[in-house]
Motif scaffolding. Structure first.
Motif, PDB file in Angstrom:
ATOM      1  N   THR A 194       0.743  -1.208   0.143  1.00  0.00           N
ATOM      2  CA  THR A 194      -0.053  -0.041   0.002  1.00  0.00           C
ATOM      3  C   THR A 194       0.794   1.114  -0.022  1.00  0.00           C
ATOM      4  O   THR A 194       0.294   2.455  -0.160  1.00  0.00           O
ATOM      5  CB  THR A 194      -0.831  -0.097   1.325  1.00  0.00           C
ATOM      6  N   VAL A 195       2.195   1.232   0.128  1.00  0.00           N
ATOM      7  CA  VAL A 195       2.956   2.336   0.016  1.00  0.00           C
ATOM      8  C   VAL A 195       3.494   2.739  -1.404  1.00  0.00           C
ATOM      9  O   VAL A 195       3.863   1.865  -2.123  1.00  0.00           O
ATOM     10  CB  VAL A 195       4.340   2.030   0.865  1.00  0.00           C
ATOM     11  N   ARG A 196       3.327   3.988  -1.763  1.00  0.00           N
ATOM     12  CA  ARG A 196       3.541   4.088  -3.281  1.00  0.00           C
ATOM     13  C   ARG A 196       4.944   4.349  -3.518  1.00  0.00           C
ATOM     14  O   ARG A 196       5.707   4.773  -2.526  1.00  0.00           O
ATOM     15  CB  ARG A 196       2.688   5.252  -3.766  1.00  0.00           C
ATOM     16  N   THR A 197       5.466   3.700  -4.774  1.00  0.00           N
ATOM     17  CA  THR A 197       7.012   3.924  -5.098  1.00  0.00           C
ATOM     18  C   THR A 197       7.240   4.764  -6.249  1.00  0.00           C
ATOM     19  O   THR A 197       8.450   4.964  -6.672  1.00  0.00           O
ATOM     20  CB  THR A 197       7.365   2.603  -5.476  1.00  0.00           C
ATOM     21  N   GLY A 198       6.284   5.626  -6.517  1.00  0.00           N
ATOM     22  CA  GLY A 198       6.505   6.413  -7.893  1.00  0.00           C
ATOM     23  C   GLY A 198       5.908   5.883  -9.057  1.00  0.00           C
ATOM     24  O   GLY A 198       5.987   6.522 -10.022  1.00  0.00           O
ATOM     25  N   ASN A 200      -3.019  10.379 -11.463  1.00  0.00           N
ATOM     26  CA  ASN A 200      -1.880  10.771 -11.648  1.00  0.00           C
ATOM     27  C   ASN A 200      -0.857  10.664 -10.569  1.00  0.00           C
ATOM     28  O   ASN A 200      -0.904  11.196  -9.588  1.00  0.00           O
ATOM     29  CB  ASN A 200      -1.604  12.058 -12.475  1.00  0.00           C
ATOM     30  N   ILE A 201       0.331   9.942 -10.721  1.00  0.00           N
ATOM     31  CA  ILE A 201       1.049   9.635  -9.760  1.00  0.00           C
ATOM     32  C   ILE A 201       2.412  10.461  -9.990  1.00  0.00           C
ATOM     33  O   ILE A 201       3.100  10.155 -11.064  1.00  0.00           O
ATOM     34  CB  ILE A 201       1.888   7.987  -9.683  1.00  0.00           C
ATOM     35  N   PRO A 202       2.309  11.620  -9.240  1.00  0.00           N
ATOM     36  CA  PRO A 202       3.719  12.279  -9.303  1.00  0.00           C
ATOM     37  C   PRO A 202       5.053  11.790  -9.129  1.00  0.00           C
ATOM     38  O   PRO A 202       4.921  10.694  -8.010  1.00  0.00           O
ATOM     39  CB  PRO A 202       3.411  13.552  -8.647  1.00  0.00           C
ATOM     40  N   PRO A 203       5.873  12.146  -9.420  1.00  0.00           N
ATOM     41  CA  PRO A 203       7.322  11.479  -9.246  1.00  0.00           C
ATOM     42  C   PRO A 203       7.501  11.895  -7.742  1.00  0.00           C
ATOM     43  O   PRO A 203       7.401  12.924  -7.474  1.00  0.00           O
ATOM     44  CB  PRO A 203       8.301  12.216 -10.234  1.00  0.00           C
ATOM     45  N   LEU A 204       8.404  11.246  -6.962  1.00  0.00           N
ATOM     46  CA  LEU A 204       8.553  11.308  -5.737  1.00  0.00           C
ATOM     47  C   LEU A 204       9.827  12.072  -5.418  1.00  0.00           C
ATOM     48  O   LEU A 204      10.772  11.850  -6.111  1.00  0.00           O
ATOM     49  CB  LEU A 204       8.686   9.760  -4.747  1.00  0.00           C
ATOM     50  N   THR A 205       9.702  12.965  -4.563  1.00  0.00           N
ATOM     51  CA  THR A 205      10.889  13.795  -4.198  1.00  0.00           C
ATOM     52  C   THR A 205      11.739  12.958  -3.366  1.00  0.00           C
ATOM     53  O   THR A 205      11.510  11.849  -2.995  1.00  0.00           O
ATOM     54  CB  THR A 205      10.550  15.157  -3.527  1.00  0.00           C
ATOM     55  N   ARG A 207      13.011 -13.098   6.565  1.00  0.00           N
ATOM     56  CA  ARG A 207      12.190 -12.931   5.389  1.00  0.00           C
ATOM     57  C   ARG A 207      11.412 -11.368   5.298  1.00  0.00           C
ATOM     58  O   ARG A 207      11.616 -10.891   4.391  1.00  0.00           O
ATOM     59  CB  ARG A 207      11.135 -14.066   5.429  1.00  0.00           C
ATOM     60  N   ILE A 208      11.305 -10.939   6.336  1.00  0.00           N
ATOM     61  CA  ILE A 208      10.872  -9.697   6.635  1.00  0.00           C
ATOM     62  C   ILE A 208      11.877  -8.836   6.203  1.00  0.00           C
ATOM     63  O   ILE A 208      11.648  -7.717   5.702  1.00  0.00           O
ATOM     64  CB  ILE A 208      10.173  -9.545   7.959  1.00  0.00           C
ATOM     65  N   GLU A 209      12.989  -8.896   6.848  1.00  0.00           N
ATOM     66  CA  GLU A 209      14.184  -8.093   6.362  1.00  0.00           C
ATOM     67  C   GLU A 209      14.424  -8.035   4.700  1.00  0.00           C
ATOM     68  O   GLU A 209      14.839  -7.135   4.413  1.00  0.00           O
ATOM     69  CB  GLU A 209      15.575  -8.494   7.259  1.00  0.00           C
ATOM     70  N   GLU A 210      14.205  -9.282   4.118  1.00  0.00           N
ATOM     71  CA  GLU A 210      14.440  -9.326   2.698  1.00  0.00           C
ATOM     72  C   GLU A 210      13.343  -8.456   1.952  1.00  0.00           C
ATOM     73  O   GLU A 210      13.599  -7.747   1.015  1.00  0.00           O
ATOM     74  CB  GLU A 210      14.397 -10.763   2.466  1.00  0.00           C
ATOM     75  N   ILE A 211      12.338  -8.697   2.527  1.00  0.00           N
ATOM     76  CA  ILE A 211      11.038  -7.956   1.700  1.00  0.00           C
ATOM     77  C   ILE A 211      11.280  -6.318   2.101  1.00  0.00           C
ATOM     78  O   ILE A 211      11.109  -5.573   1.092  1.00  0.00           O
ATOM     79  CB  ILE A 211       9.532  -8.370   2.488  1.00  0.00           C
ATOM     80  N   LEU A 212      11.748  -6.034   3.190  1.00  0.00           N
ATOM     81  CA  LEU A 212      11.984  -4.535   3.677  1.00  0.00           C
ATOM     82  C   LEU A 212      13.216  -4.016   2.627  1.00  0.00           C
ATOM     83  O   LEU A 212      12.938  -3.068   2.068  1.00  0.00           O
ATOM     84  CB  LEU A 212      12.381  -4.576   4.836  1.00  0.00           C
ATOM     85  N   ALA A 213      14.107  -4.931   2.501  1.00  0.00           N
ATOM     86  CA  ALA A 213      15.249  -4.406   1.344  1.00  0.00           C
ATOM     87  C   ALA A 213      14.808  -4.183   0.005  1.00  0.00           C
ATOM     88  O   ALA A 213      15.277  -3.472  -0.604  1.00  0.00           O
ATOM     89  CB  ALA A 213      16.355  -5.485   1.520  1.00  0.00           C
ATOM     90  N   GLU A 214      13.853  -5.134  -0.471  1.00  0.00           N
ATOM     91  CA  GLU A 214      13.205  -5.054  -1.737  1.00  0.00           C
ATOM     92  C   GLU A 214      12.395  -3.658  -1.871  1.00  0.00           C
ATOM     93  O   GLU A 214      12.614  -3.174  -2.792  1.00  0.00           O
ATOM     94  CB  GLU A 214      12.392  -6.062  -1.975  1.00  0.00           C
ATOM     95  N   LYS A 215      11.658  -3.432  -0.907  1.00  0.00           N
ATOM     96  CA  LYS A 215      10.732  -2.504  -0.989  1.00  0.00           C
ATOM     97  C   LYS A 215      11.522  -1.191  -0.912  1.00  0.00           C
ATOM     98  O   LYS A 215      11.197  -0.142  -1.572  1.00  0.00           O
ATOM     99  CB  LYS A 215       9.694  -2.541   0.200  1.00  0.00           C
ATOM    100  N   GLU A 216      12.514  -1.183   0.003  1.00  0.00           N
ATOM    101  CA  GLU A 216      13.417   0.299   0.124  1.00  0.00           C
ATOM    102  C   GLU A 216      13.993   0.371  -1.220  1.00  0.00           C
ATOM    103  O   GLU A 216      14.074   1.717  -1.790  1.00  0.00           O
ATOM    104  CB  GLU A 216      14.428  -0.088   1.189  1.00  0.00           C
ATOM    105  N   LYS A 217      14.523  -0.548  -2.112  1.00  0.00           N
ATOM    106  CA  LYS A 217      15.278  -0.362  -3.149  1.00  0.00           C
ATOM    107  C   LYS A 217      14.205   0.092  -4.144  1.00  0.00           C
ATOM    108  O   LYS A 217      14.556   1.151  -4.894  1.00  0.00           O
ATOM    109  CB  LYS A 217      15.862  -1.777  -3.474  1.00  0.00           C
ATOM    110  N   ASP A 218      12.939  -0.493  -4.257  1.00  0.00           N
ATOM    111  CA  ASP A 218      11.933   0.049  -5.129  1.00  0.00           C
ATOM    112  C   ASP A 218      11.448   1.438  -4.776  1.00  0.00           C
ATOM    113  O   ASP A 218      11.393   2.252  -6.034  1.00  0.00           O
ATOM    114  CB  ASP A 218      10.858  -0.857  -4.664  1.00  0.00           C
ATOM    115  N   ILE A 219      11.678   1.830  -3.628  1.00  0.00           N
ATOM    116  CA  ILE A 219      11.244   3.281  -3.182  1.00  0.00           C
ATOM    117  C   ILE A 219      12.302   4.225  -3.801  1.00  0.00           C
ATOM    118  O   ILE A 219      11.848   5.283  -4.224  1.00  0.00           O
ATOM    119  CB  ILE A 219      11.007   3.596  -1.811  1.00  0.00           C
ATOM    120  N   MET A 220      13.439   3.925  -3.492  1.00  0.00           N
ATOM    121  CA  MET A 220      14.604   4.910  -3.747  1.00  0.00           C
ATOM    122  C   MET A 220      15.096   4.738  -5.334  1.00  0.00           C
ATOM    123  O   MET A 220      15.758   5.722  -5.581  1.00  0.00           O
ATOM    124  CB  MET A 220      15.844   4.337  -2.996  1.00  0.00           C
TER     125      MET A 220
END
Length: 182
Positions: free
Chosen positions: A23-27, A98-103, A167-180
């Protein structure tokens, strides 16, 4: 408490954390951004995905086409009032988001938010571990299992805890990479 039950509960905790991450947007446009949005439809809180066809025609747009054209305005209002931070554009038959680019600052905030969600998931896994170990100790006190069996069971519960926390740490790392990723 059986180890299989413990593992099922821990798996559900990981899945819950994954759903929260979705549910967290990634751009990029993703229909799961709207999973938490509910619409008051004929006096009942109804999930948006039950009332409309939701698509992503491109990487920066989400389209919402209601099954009932009369619900267009209440859907638009529900999206405006939700915490997703997007403004709906209603053209009379379809709502476009419209999904604006994230700052960079917003990306960092989202990473912190996702890290907090991950920590909540790990706390949930640790609570399951605590409950399982308490159950094992009760079995040991009532002589249902021997001291050695209890120690082995506790070790197995700890291994499951480590597995699902990782497993939660792995998912977190994926999501952080996705967001950044810009």
């Amino acid at each position: 408490m059986k180890l299989a039950e413990v593992e099922v509960h821990m798996q559900k905790a990981v899945e819950s954390t994954q759903r929260a991450f979705n549910t967290v947007r990634t751009g990029r446009a993703n229909v799961s951004l709207l999973d938490r949005v509910t619409v008051e439809y004929y006096g009942t809180e109804t999930p948006l995905k039950s009332l409309a066809n939701i698509n992503t025609p491109d990487a920066t747009t989400i389209t919402i086409q209601p099954y009932d054209k009369g619900s267009l305005n209440v859907i638009e209002k529900a999206i405006s009032l939700s915490d997703i931070g997007l403004t709906p554009n209603n053209d009379g038959s379809v709502i476009r988001l419209n999904i604006p680019p994230l700052t960079t600052d917003r990306r960092k905030e989202l990473v912190k938010m996702v890290a907090k969600m991950a920590e909540e998931g790990k706390v949930s896994v640790r609570n399951i571990r605590r409950d399982a170990i308490d159950a094992i100790r009760k079995q040991e006190k009532s002589s249902e299992v021997s001291e050695d069996e209890a120690r082995d069971l506790q070790d197995q519960v700890q291994k499951l805890t480590d597995k699902y926390s990782t497993r939660i740490e792995e998912i977190l790392a994926e999501k952080e990479k996705d967001i950044m990723t810009v």
